[in-house]
Design a protein around this motif. Structure first.
Motif, PDB file in Angstrom:
ATOM      1  N   ASP A 140       0.820  -1.213   0.000  1.00 60.23           N
ATOM      2  CA  ASP A 140       0.000   0.000   0.000  1.00 60.23           C
ATOM      3  C   ASP A 140       0.851   1.259   0.000  1.00 60.23           C
ATOM      4  O   ASP A 140       0.453   2.291  -0.549  1.00 60.23           O
ATOM      5  N   ALA A 224      -4.804   1.773  -2.048  1.00 62.08           N
ATOM      6  CA  ALA A 224      -3.883   1.637  -0.920  1.00 62.08           C
ATOM      7  C   ALA A 224      -4.597   1.090   0.313  1.00 62.08           C
ATOM      8  O   ALA A 224      -4.045   0.247   1.037  1.00 62.08           O
ATOM      9  N   LEU A 227      -5.196  -2.630  -0.143  1.00 58.86           N
ATOM     10  CA  LEU A 227      -3.945  -3.364   0.008  1.00 58.86           C
ATOM     11  C   LEU A 227      -3.501  -3.420   1.472  1.00 58.86           C
ATOM     12  O   LEU A 227      -2.986  -4.438   1.936  1.00 58.86           O
ATOM     13  N   ASP A 228      -3.712  -2.327   2.199  1.00 53.70           N
ATOM     14  CA  ASP A 228      -3.335  -2.304   3.609  1.00 53.70           C
ATOM     15  C   ASP A 228      -4.123  -3.346   4.397  1.00 53.70           C
ATOM     16  O   ASP A 228      -3.595  -3.940   5.345  1.00 53.70           O
ATOM     17  N   ASP A 231      -2.279  -6.550   4.447  1.00 53.49           N
ATOM     18  CA  ASP A 231      -0.867  -6.480   4.797  1.00 53.49           C
ATOM     19  C   ASP A 231      -0.566  -7.306   6.042  1.00 53.49           C
ATOM     20  O   ASP A 231      -1.320  -7.277   7.021  1.00 53.49           O
TER      21      ASP A 231
END
Length: 301
Positions: A140, A224, A227-228, A231
């Motif tokens: 991200d 982002a 994607l975070d 993570d």
């Protein structure tokens, strides 16, 4: 196999249990069909829980129906653990009580998620430890930086394309098509049928500059955020953990892995973190093999 993933190594290490039964002691699974037909599930699935065998054959890879959820931790972690459950069902000599999870790059990302998910997803498995070689993290933080890269990206652009496809597959509210440039949108269907080497060629995404993949001025904050959510820095891992990273890695940058180590510790994990001077992304598996093997042996005593 219609698709492959970047630097994927999902090595699941289990030891043979002394005195365990042979494969013939378990119900014999159906032998899968040859060729690509192996990846099309039968119309009637066998009864059982996740990780139950459908059929078997000696090939590995992706290719079952649906979009490959690249770098989607929940999918990766569950699939990794289900492999162990299925392997034990196929051959009971493969212990379910002495399991080491190991992976490189995307496989490292998957291994970390598997370690975190194991207590709830496969509570019968005895995970003795996890080894993550150069695990992908903090994507991200990196995707927005690609807007400054104006030369053809080759493999990097190919990676961006499958990252976009994978995250869109599990984030319905994310309209990837609206974010892609006209040129990238024309190439986007290839992410459903092509492997990374093909996507990285000049005729595909590899000929596109990373900066030209997304529309000028596109708001990448939703990408982002999605994607975070996938993570590994958010994970809580309670079993032993070894992270190994090449200091000269230009694919998974060492600074992000060091940050991951700090974040996992803050979440309660107790990782052992080792770096290897002069070692690049692919080389870390070989360079760190001796240390990893020694660490694994201690966990399996």
């Amino acid at each position: 196999m219609s698709r492959t993933s970047w630097s994927l190594l999902l090595a699941l290490l289990a030891v043979l249990a002394p005195g365990a039964g042979t494969a013939s002691a378990a119900s014999t699974p159906r032998h899968g069909p040859a060729g690509a037909a192996f990846y099309t599930p039968p119309s009637k699935l066998p009864a059982g829980r996740h990780g139950a065998l459908i059929w078997t054959r000696a090939y590995e890879g992706l290719g079952t129906p649906g979009t490959h959820p690249y770098l989607v931790g929940l999918s990766e972690g569950r699939s990794t653990l289900d492999i162990v459950r299925a392997a034990h069902a196929l051959d009971p000599r493969i212990s379910a009580r002495k399991v080491i999870i190991s992976g490189h790059s995307q496989g490292g990302h998957a291994a970390l998620f598997a370690a975190a998910l194991a207590p709830d997803w496969t509570p019968e498995l005895g995970v003795r430890g996890t080894v993550a070689f150069a695990p992908v993290s903090h994507v991200d933080d990196q995707i927005p930086l690609t807007t400054g890269l104006t030369s053809p990206g080759g493999g990097l652009s190919g990676l961006i394309s499958i990252i976009a496809r994978g995250i869109a597959a599990v984030t319905p509210a994310l309209d990837t098509n609206a974010l892609l440039s006209d040129e990238a949108l024309a190439l986007y269907p290839q992410t459903l049928t092509q492997c990374l080497p093909e996507l990285s060629t000049p005729a595909s995404f590899g000929g596109q500059a990373p900066a030209s993949i997304f529309r000028a001025g596109a708001d990448l904050a939703p990408v982002a955020a999605a994607l975070d959510a996938q993570d590994s820095s958010h994970l809580k891992i309670r079993t032993p953990l070894l992270i190994e990273q090449g200091a000269a890695d230009t694919t998974v940058f060492p600074q992000f892995t060091a940050q991951l180590d700090t974040e996992l510790k803050a979440n309660g994990a107790k990782p052992v973190y080792r770096t290897y001077a002069g070692v690049d992304h692919g080389g870390v598996v070989t360079a760190a093999a001796k240390d990893a093997t020694s660490w694994i042996a201690k966990r399996l005593r």
